[in-house]
Design a protein around this motif. Structure first.
Motif, PDB file in Angstrom:
ATOM      1  N   ALA A  20       4.152   6.578   1.556  1.00  0.00           N
ATOM      2  CA  ALA A  20       2.716   7.051   1.145  1.00  0.00           C
ATOM      3  C   ALA A  20       2.527   7.033  -0.334  1.00  0.00           C
ATOM      4  N   LYS A  64       0.168   4.755  -2.479  1.00  0.00           N
ATOM      5  CA  LYS A  64      -1.314   5.160  -3.232  1.00  0.00           C
ATOM      6  C   LYS A  64      -1.160   5.144  -4.746  1.00  0.00           C
ATOM      7  N   SER A  65      -0.286   5.521  -5.300  1.00  0.00           N
ATOM      8  CA  SER A  65      -0.044   5.426  -6.914  1.00  0.00           C
ATOM      9  C   SER A  65      -0.194   4.107  -7.292  1.00  0.00           C
ATOM     10  N   PRO A  81      -5.180   1.285  -5.168  1.00  0.00           N
ATOM     11  CA  PRO A  81      -6.100   1.898  -4.452  1.00  0.00           C
ATOM     12  C   PRO A  81      -6.136   1.385  -2.811  1.00  0.00           C
ATOM     13  N   PRO A 105      -5.849   2.268   1.438  1.00  0.00           N
ATOM     14  CA  PRO A 105      -5.175   3.087   2.628  1.00  0.00           C
ATOM     15  C   PRO A 105      -3.803   2.943   2.452  1.00  0.00           C
ATOM     16  N   VAL A 106      -3.006   3.652   3.157  1.00  0.00           N
ATOM     17  CA  VAL A 106      -1.492   3.644   3.263  1.00  0.00           C
ATOM     18  C   VAL A 106      -1.110   2.631   4.126  1.00  0.00           C
ATOM     19  N   GLN A 114      -5.964  -4.076  -1.720  1.00  0.00           N
ATOM     20  CA  GLN A 114      -7.109  -3.813  -0.713  1.00  0.00           C
ATOM     21  C   GLN A 114      -7.782  -4.968  -0.622  1.00  0.00           C
TER      22      GLN A 114
END
Length: 188
Positions: free
Chosen positions: A24, A28-29, A32, A34-35, A59
């Protein structure tokens, strides 16, 4: 088969819980969004269910509609490539196995957007729906990913072979080969 699915899914759940924070954080890093990524898939008997996977693409990768994945898909993130090679992106599907929507081994669950077209174009394609779809399968370990219509036709032969000849021994062979793929990161 259901008992072995539950045992293997519980083992997979332990790995999921241990690896989840690390994966996760990396997702995220790296980009951008959601996981997790959710998709509708077709299950046994044509029943639609929602599958959850770790997000491997940017995304809104399909903002213009559903598209088949490509070998060097530009929508896949750097960490997403690693998740796909190790097949760790599939790990959250142990929840689908525990819920009885999927099996550890079976034909790959297809997306509804593609299913209707494939049923019309490929004879016997619907036979895959006689069993629960799998986290891994005979076709996945023997053929790999399907990139186009011809690959799907070829993989169907493996799926039909599995459905006709499925045994605990074949299931364990698929599981062991899948574990090898995860550990060696030889997927794509």
């Amino acid at each position: 088969k259901r008992m072995s699915d539950l045992v293997l899914a519980l083992i997979g759940l332990a790995f999921f819980l241990v690896l989840f924070p690390i994966i996760a954080l990396a997702i995220k890093s790296g980009s951008p969004g959601p996981v997790f990524y959710r998709q509708h898939r077709i299950g046994k008997g044509g029943k639609i269910f929602e599958v959850v996977k770790f997000r491997t693409m940017i995304q809104n990768a399909e903002q213009n509609g559903a598209v088949w994945a490509q070998k060097e898909d530009p929508r896949v993130t750097k960490f997403g490539r690693f998740l796909r090679k190790t097949r760790l992106d599939e790990l959250p599907q142990v929840i689908n196995i525990l819920k009885g929507e999927m099996s550890v081994v079976g034909p790959r669950a297809e997306r509804p957007e593609f299913e209707e077209k494939l049923k019309k174009e490929i004879p016997f394609y619907e036979e895959r729906l006689l069993v629960r779809p799998g986290l891994s399968g005979w076709a996945q370990i023997n053929y790999g990913k399907d990139l186009d219509h011809n690959d799907t036709k070829e993989k169907l032969q493996y799926d039909l072979y599995y459905i006709k000849n499925r045994t605990f021994t074949i299931d364990m062979a698929v599981v062991l080969k899948t574990v090898k793929t995860v550990l060696s990161a030889t997927g794509w």
